[in-house]
Scaffold this active site. Sequence first.
Site, PDB file in Angstrom:
ATOM      1  N   ASP A  63       1.341   0.975   1.694  1.00  0.00           N
ATOM      2  CA  ASP A  63       1.187  -0.685   1.567  1.00  0.00           C
ATOM      3  C   ASP A  63       0.589  -1.417  -0.230  1.00  0.00           C
ATOM      4  OD1 ASP A  63      -1.654  -0.239   1.950  1.00  0.00           O
ATOM      5  OD2 ASP A  63      -1.274  -1.114   4.112  1.00  0.00           O
ATOM      6  N   ARG A  77      -1.798  -5.416  -3.738  1.00  0.00           N
ATOM      7  CA  ARG A  77      -1.134  -5.688  -2.136  1.00  0.00           C
ATOM      8  C   ARG A  77      -0.409  -5.821  -1.596  1.00  0.00           C
ATOM      9  NH1 ARG A  77      -1.243  -4.706   3.120  1.00  0.00           N
ATOM     10  NH2 ARG A  77      -3.298  -4.012   3.971  1.00  0.00           N
ATOM     11  N   ASP A  82       0.675  -4.044   7.320  1.00  0.00           N
ATOM     12  CA  ASP A  82      -0.407  -2.938   6.913  1.00  0.00           C
ATOM     13  C   ASP A  82       0.038  -1.247   7.488  1.00  0.00           C
ATOM     14  OD1 ASP A  82      -2.664  -1.257   7.219  1.00  0.00           O
ATOM     15  OD2 ASP A  82      -2.420  -2.003   9.068  1.00  0.00           O
ATOM     16  N   THR A  83       0.190   0.107   6.577  1.00  0.00           N
ATOM     17  CA  THR A  83       0.459   1.011   7.118  1.00  0.00           C
ATOM     18  C   THR A  83      -0.642   1.858   7.806  1.00  0.00           C
ATOM     19  OG1 THR A  83      -0.126   1.983   4.598  1.00  0.00           O
ATOM     20  CG2 THR A  83       2.275   0.919   5.647  1.00  0.00           C
ATOM     21  N   GLU A  85      -3.922   4.498   7.023  1.00  0.00           N
ATOM     22  CA  GLU A  85      -4.042   4.986   5.692  1.00  0.00           C
ATOM     23  C   GLU A  85      -4.098   6.278   6.213  1.00  0.00           C
ATOM     24  OE1 GLU A  85      -5.870   3.250   4.781  1.00  0.00           O
ATOM     25  OE2 GLU A  85      -6.594   1.060   5.627  1.00  0.00           O
ATOM     26  N   ARG A 128      -7.679  -8.486  -5.865  1.00  0.00           N
ATOM     27  CA  ARG A 128      -6.494  -7.404  -5.676  1.00  0.00           C
ATOM     28  C   ARG A 128      -5.446  -8.408  -5.685  1.00  0.00           C
ATOM     29  NH1 ARG A 128      -6.535  -3.577  -0.252  1.00  0.00           N
ATOM     30  NH2 ARG A 128      -7.025  -5.613   0.825  1.00  0.00           N
TER      31      ARG A 128
END
Length: 270
Positions: A63, A77, A82-83, A85, A128
């Site tokens: 992501d 971002r 959300d993927t 980690e 970001r």
Amino acid sequence: MKNIIFALFISTLVLSACTEETSTNIIENEDIEALISSTIENAEKHDVSKFEEYELESVIDGDTIRIKYNGSSEKVRFLLVDTPETNHETLGEQPYGPEAKEFTKQLLAGQDTVYLEFDVSYRDKYKRLLAYIYTKEGISVQEQLLKNGLARVAYIYDPNTKHVDWFKSIQKTAQQSAIGIWSVEDYVTNRGYDKEAYYAITEKNKDDKKTENDKSITNNSSCVIKGNINSKGNKIYHMPGQRDYDNTIAEEMFCTEKEAEDGGFLPAKQ
């Protein structure tokens, strides 16, 4: 097509049930390639003519990417997703993290630029950039990550909520199909991904499968009646203890005499 591919992937989940900090390797690279091929062929193509185009430098995670922005190298971002980690300082590597990164990497392979659709706020508290990401062909990277069970809808903060309803509807379909991150109950939580729950469930699945196999072996070991077809073509079955039992080569094994007779075999005379 994509659901069929993923159904094959999910059958390999038990192979990754390990409590050590090792790569999950749930989906092999060649499987990702097949998924990407299907995605590019079937994905909805959005109009990117009003979005901003930037030079793509690298894929950092499932992501997160790095682009050239106003002359500087900056992280972007992906908004609202959300993927898992891949190399977090405290969370380490999470199941489906490497697969999500590889998916994004291959989806953007050959793309020297990407299109960014900004929402209201351009940056998060870490400075970001925040954006919705599209390929030159108009494929939404967030949409495809969600559709293929490689991301969850998350980090929904006003005012950047433009596509939240769209993304949630895609996520719901992936959940119902139990693909990717949704294939293991309780792995996805409101706080992120529970690696311990993932390993506990996959370990249980592995144990259940072993128990099932053990039962199957036990059941098969009770099937000791030998069915043999002699040189004349006669179908004869031999019971343990009969004269020719040990020398008989079985074409078929039966658990009961009725099963043998239903198969057209007659009892040996001796």
